[in-house]
Write a protein that holds these residues in place. Structure first.
Motif, PDB file in Angstrom:
ATOM      1  N   GLN A 165       2.522  26.283  -4.579  1.00 22.16           N
ATOM      2  CA  GLN A 165       1.441  27.235  -4.806  1.00 22.16           C
ATOM      3  C   GLN A 165       0.601  27.411  -3.549  1.00 22.16           C
ATOM      4  OE1 GLN A 165      -0.720  26.091  -8.402  1.00 22.16           O
ATOM      5  NE2 GLN A 165       1.223  25.442  -9.293  1.00 22.16           N
ATOM      6  N   ALA A 166       0.321  26.323  -2.861  1.00 20.68           N
ATOM      7  CA  ALA A 166      -0.467  26.402  -1.624  1.00 20.68           C
ATOM      8  C   ALA A 166       0.278  27.213  -0.561  1.00 20.68           C
ATOM      9  CB  ALA A 166      -0.770  24.993  -1.109  1.00 20.68           C
ATOM     10  N   LEU A 167       1.588  27.007  -0.460  1.00 20.75           N
ATOM     11  CA  LEU A 167       2.393  27.778   0.494  1.00 20.75           C
ATOM     12  C   LEU A 167       2.313  29.264   0.168  1.00 20.75           C
ATOM     13  CD1 LEU A 167       4.553  28.304   2.671  1.00 20.75           C
ATOM     14  CD2 LEU A 167       6.277  27.763   0.922  1.00 20.75           C
ATOM     15  N   TYR A 168       2.572  29.624  -1.073  1.00 22.72           N
ATOM     16  CA  TYR A 168       2.588  31.030  -1.451  1.00 22.72           C
ATOM     17  C   TYR A 168       1.222  31.680  -1.215  1.00 22.72           C
ATOM     18  CZ  TYR A 168       6.883  29.491  -3.718  1.00 22.72           C
ATOM     19  OH  TYR A 168       8.115  28.948  -3.976  1.00 22.72           O
ATOM     20  N   GLU A 169       0.168  31.004  -1.607  1.00 24.84           N
ATOM     21  CA  GLU A 169      -1.164  31.569  -1.441  1.00 24.84           C
ATOM     22  C   GLU A 169      -1.537  31.687   0.033  1.00 24.84           C
ATOM     23  OE1 GLU A 169      -3.723  29.365  -4.126  1.00 24.84           O
ATOM     24  OE2 GLU A 169      -2.503  29.988  -5.842  1.00 24.84           O
ATOM     25  N   SER A 170      -1.105  30.723   0.857  1.00 24.95           N
ATOM     26  CA  SER A 170      -1.390  30.811   2.299  1.00 24.95           C
ATOM     27  C   SER A 170      -0.641  31.968   2.948  1.00 24.95           C
ATOM     28  CB  SER A 170      -1.034  29.495   3.009  1.00 24.95           C
ATOM     29  OG  SER A 170       0.378  29.360   3.147  1.00 24.95           O
ATOM     30  N   ALA A 171       0.449  32.394   2.320  1.00 25.99           N
ATOM     31  CA  ALA A 171       1.245  33.507   2.854  1.00 25.99           C
ATOM     32  C   ALA A 171       0.840  34.852   2.232  1.00 25.99           C
ATOM     33  CB  ALA A 171       2.727  33.241   2.604  1.00 25.99           C
ATOM     34  N   GLY A 172      -0.253  34.865   1.476  1.00 31.91           N
ATOM     35  CA  GLY A 172      -0.768  36.111   0.945  1.00 31.91           C
ATOM     36  C   GLY A 172      -0.292  36.491  -0.447  1.00 31.91           C
ATOM     37  N   TRP A 173       0.456  35.628  -1.097  1.00 32.15           N
ATOM     38  CA  TRP A 173       0.890  35.901  -2.468  1.00 32.15           C
ATOM     39  C   TRP A 173      -0.317  35.713  -3.387  1.00 32.15           C
ATOM     40  CZ3 TRP A 173       6.128  36.556  -4.303  1.00 32.15           C
ATOM     41  CH2 TRP A 173       7.061  36.674  -3.271  1.00 32.15           C
ATOM     42  N   ILE A 174      -0.381  36.521  -4.428  1.00 30.64           N
ATOM     43  CA  ILE A 174      -1.510  36.499  -5.351  1.00 30.64           C
ATOM     44  C   ILE A 174      -1.028  36.086  -6.731  1.00 30.64           C
ATOM     45  CG2 ILE A 174      -3.303  37.912  -6.439  1.00 30.64           C
ATOM     46  CD1 ILE A 174      -3.037  39.754  -3.924  1.00 30.64           C
ATOM     47  N   ARG A 175      -1.726  35.116  -7.311  1.00 28.29           N
ATOM     48  CA  ARG A 175      -1.389  34.666  -8.668  1.00 28.29           C
ATOM     49  C   ARG A 175      -1.689  35.792  -9.655  1.00 28.29           C
ATOM     50  NH1 ARG A 175      -2.391  28.942 -10.966  1.00 28.29           N
ATOM     51  NH2 ARG A 175      -2.814  28.658  -8.762  1.00 28.29           N
ATOM     52  N   ASP A 176      -0.742  36.057 -10.527  1.00 26.24           N
ATOM     53  CA  ASP A 176      -0.886  37.131 -11.507  1.00 26.24           C
ATOM     54  C   ASP A 176      -1.910  36.728 -12.569  1.00 26.24           C
ATOM     55  OD1 ASP A 176      -0.638  39.140 -13.400  1.00 26.24           O
ATOM     56  OD2 ASP A 176       1.536  39.079 -13.459  1.00 26.24           O
ATOM     57  N   GLU A 177      -2.960  37.496 -12.671  1.00 28.42           N
ATOM     58  CA  GLU A 177      -3.968  37.263 -13.698  1.00 28.42           C
ATOM     59  C   GLU A 177      -3.940  38.359 -14.757  1.00 28.42           C
ATOM     60  OE1 GLU A 177      -5.691  34.521 -13.783  1.00 28.42           O
ATOM     61  OE2 GLU A 177      -5.159  33.770 -11.795  1.00 28.42           O
ATOM     62  N   MET A 178      -3.009  39.330 -14.595  1.00 29.79           N
ATOM     63  CA  MET A 178      -2.968  40.473 -15.491  1.00 29.79           C
ATOM     64  C   MET A 178      -1.908  40.334 -16.588  1.00 29.79           C
ATOM     65  SD  MET A 178      -2.429  44.381 -14.315  1.00 29.79           S
ATOM     66  CE  MET A 178      -3.404  45.636 -15.098  1.00 29.79           C
ATOM     67  N   PHE A 179      -0.764  39.763 -16.235  1.00 23.46           N
ATOM     68  CA  PHE A 179       0.356  39.701 -17.164  1.00 23.46           C
ATOM     69  C   PHE A 179       0.662  38.258 -17.552  1.00 23.46           C
ATOM     70  CE2 PHE A 179       0.991  43.614 -14.764  1.00 23.46           C
ATOM     71  CZ  PHE A 179       1.201  44.524 -15.788  1.00 23.46           C
ATOM     72  N   LEU A 180       1.160  38.102 -18.754  1.00 16.77           N
ATOM     73  CA  LEU A 180       1.666  36.822 -19.211  1.00 16.77           C
ATOM     74  C   LEU A 180       3.172  36.837 -19.058  1.00 16.77           C
ATOM     75  CD1 LEU A 180      -0.421  36.373 -22.474  1.00 16.77           C
ATOM     76  CD2 LEU A 180      -0.794  35.271 -20.259  1.00 16.77           C
TER      77      LEU A 180
END
Length: 155
Positions: free
Chosen positions: A129-144
């Motif tokens: 998760q830290a890798l993805y977020e550091s690379a600009g990926w955004i956690r989906d808060e809209m869809f399940l």
């Protein structure tokens, strides 16, 4: 890390990727099954159903991989890619190899005209998760996200 080279896997890489893929599956609590893991990678690459990027060290050993599945997004009416697997040998982690694999996958998707990439990771996999977020990926808060296993035990 500068001696790490990233490229698309070739058929000659299937056995080495299979070893890492087996370890990846074990990380997700699947039983070790090198034959199954290797056969899966071989089938996906032979049928051009996925793209596998490999990370090779200075000794030309494959020490990591990521696997992309091409698909489409109906809402955007455009190509997208699902990054389903990313794994680096535990002996060489924390050297930026995962990030290099991620960047290569993103660049490939851009070159193919993709508008988005998607991925899922375990809630407990905080290093990923830290890798993805550091690379600009955004956690989906809209869809399940939902899944339904169609075979016994999901395998």
């Amino acid at each position: 890390m500068s001696d790490i080279q990233i490229r698309l896997a070739e058929q000659k890489d299937v056995e080495a990727v299979g070893v890492l893929f087996d370890a990846y599956r074990q990380f997700y609590r699947m039983d070790a099954d090198l034959q199954r893991a290797t056969a899966y990678i071989r089938a996906r690459t032979e049928k051009s159903e996925s793209l596998v990027f490999v990370a090779k060290n200075a000794a030309k050993e494959i020490v990591g991989f990521c696997q992309l599945y091409p698909t489409f997004c109906s809402v955007f009416t455009a190509r997208i890619f699902t990054l389903y697997d990313l794994f680096v040998d535990s002996n060489v982690r924390q050297q930026g190899i995962g990030k290099k694999l991620l960047m290569a996958a993103e660049e490939y998707a851009r070159q193919q005209g993709a508008v988005r990439m998607d991925l899922r990771t375990a809630k407990t996999n905080q290093s990923a998760q830290a890798l993805y977020e550091s690379a600009g990926w955004i956690r989906d808060e809209m869809f399940l996200s939902y899944s339904k296993f169609l075979e016994k035990d999901g395998v």
